[in-house]
Design a protein around this motif. Structure first.
Motif, PDB file in Angstrom:
ATOM      1  N   ASN A 159       2.220   1.896  -3.550  1.00 13.94           N
ATOM      2  CA  ASN A 159       1.243   1.689  -4.618  1.00 13.94           C
ATOM      3  C   ASN A 159       1.365   2.696  -5.761  1.00 13.94           C
ATOM      4  O   ASN A 159       1.016   2.387  -6.903  1.00 13.94           O
ATOM      5  CB  ASN A 159      -0.173   1.748  -4.038  1.00 13.94           C
ATOM      6  N   ASP A 160       1.862   3.878  -5.472  1.00 15.03           N
ATOM      7  CA  ASP A 160       1.890   4.944  -6.484  1.00 15.03           C
ATOM      8  C   ASP A 160       3.246   5.135  -7.146  1.00 15.03           C
ATOM      9  O   ASP A 160       3.450   6.098  -7.899  1.00 15.03           O
ATOM     10  CB  ASP A 160       1.446   6.273  -5.855  1.00 15.03           C
ATOM     11  N   ILE A 161       4.195   4.257  -6.856  1.00 11.57           N
ATOM     12  CA  ILE A 161       5.505   4.410  -7.492  1.00 11.57           C
ATOM     13  C   ILE A 161       5.882   3.129  -8.228  1.00 11.57           C
ATOM     14  O   ILE A 161       5.270   2.075  -8.041  1.00 11.57           O
ATOM     15  CB  ILE A 161       6.596   4.757  -6.457  1.00 11.57           C
TER      16      ILE A 161
ATOM     17  N   THR B 221       0.830  -1.210   0.000  1.00  9.54           N
ATOM     18  CA  THR B 221       0.000   0.000   0.000  1.00  9.54           C
ATOM     19  C   THR B 221       0.861   1.255   0.000  1.00  9.54           C
ATOM     20  O   THR B 221       0.570   2.231  -0.726  1.00  9.54           O
ATOM     21  CB  THR B 221      -0.925   0.011   1.232  1.00  9.54           C
TER      22      THR B 221
ATOM     23  N   ARG C 148       5.108  -5.408  -9.494  1.00 12.80           N
ATOM     24  CA  ARG C 148       5.430  -3.987  -9.488  1.00 12.80           C
ATOM     25  C   ARG C 148       6.915  -3.842  -9.170  1.00 12.80           C
ATOM     26  O   ARG C 148       7.407  -4.355  -8.154  1.00 12.80           O
ATOM     27  CB  ARG C 148       4.604  -3.228  -8.447  1.00 12.80           C
TER      28      ARG C 148
ATOM     29  N   LYS D  78       4.392  -1.309 -13.245  1.00 10.89           N
ATOM     30  CA  LYS D  78       3.704  -2.591 -13.136  1.00 10.89           C
ATOM     31  C   LYS D  78       3.948  -3.417 -14.390  1.00 10.89           C
ATOM     32  O   LYS D  78       3.874  -2.905 -15.510  1.00 10.89           O
ATOM     33  CB  LYS D  78       2.202  -2.381 -12.934  1.00 10.89           C
TER      34      LYS D  78
END
Length: 213
Positions: A27-29, A24, A101, A32
């Motif tokens: 999640n934004d870096i 979590t 990821r 994927k």
């Protein structure tokens, strides 16, 4: 302090929550990627500086020269928290469709530090150590029967569709140095003694596996 140590050592029950917290936070870096079954997605010989967050699927570590399967693992999992000091001949291959990821190592470590997630990192690393200790206990300095027994239990633990997709002989020989004939002989005796039920090479059921055989 004692309670904290006890909780820290309980890596199995805390593992999923620890991984989810790290996932979590990152999640934004990163990027994927999706990999197909049998696709190689990491080679230790390459100088990658990324942490891999395995979000879904199953993957395995192979010794590259002879493709001996070393360890199979399922998501969720984190790989790359510890730097390998040398470049072993090991590759990681997808055993199913895989979602990964890839996060730059420095960025990942910065987030772990900022969010104070070293406890979660310790849980993740503790579980990795536990898995490999259990594997070594079962595979090092043991006779052929105990190696077969260990892998039969691994095979039994797989989802039905995965268990039915391979024969017991192939599953065991691809994960050990035992010969096909030796594995077949042990499986035949176990099947004849009704310790296990194998039909058309597929493990259907384990009734009981004795400590010695």
């Amino acid at each position: 302090m004692d309670k904290m140590v006890d909780n820290l050592l309980d890596v199995e029950t805390q593992y999923t929550a620890a991984v989810e917290k790290i996932f979590t936070a990152m999640n934004d870096i990163g990027k994927k990627h999706t990999y197909k079954k049998n696709e190689i997605f990491f080679d230790f010989k390459c100088d990658e500086q990324n942490i891999l967050l395995i979000e879904s699927g199953t993957f395995a570590f192979y010794r590259q020269p002879d493709r001996l399967l070393i360890q199979e693992t399922s998501a969720p999992a984190i790989f790359g928290l510890v730097m390998v000091p040398h470049k072993p001949d090991i590759i990681i291959s997808a055993h199913s469709k895989l979602s990964v990821r890839s996060v730059p190592r420095e960025s990942a470590l910065r987030i772990i530090e900022q969010e104070g997630m070293w406890y979660e990192v310790a849980i993740v690393l503790g579980r990795i150590i536990k898995v490999y200790v259990e594997r070594d206990i079962n595979l090092i300095a043991r006779d052929a029967y105990h190696i077969v027994k260990h892998h039969l239990n691994l095979l039994k633990s797989l989802p039905i569709e995965e268990r039915y997709s391979t024969t017991a002989v192939k599953f065991i020989t691809s994960r050990s140095m035992l010969s096909r004939s030796r594995v077949m002989d042990i499986l035949k005796k176990l099947n004849d003694g009704e310790y296990i039920i194998i039909k058309n090479g597929i493990l259907n059921k384990i009734n009981f596996l004795p400590d010695k055989f």
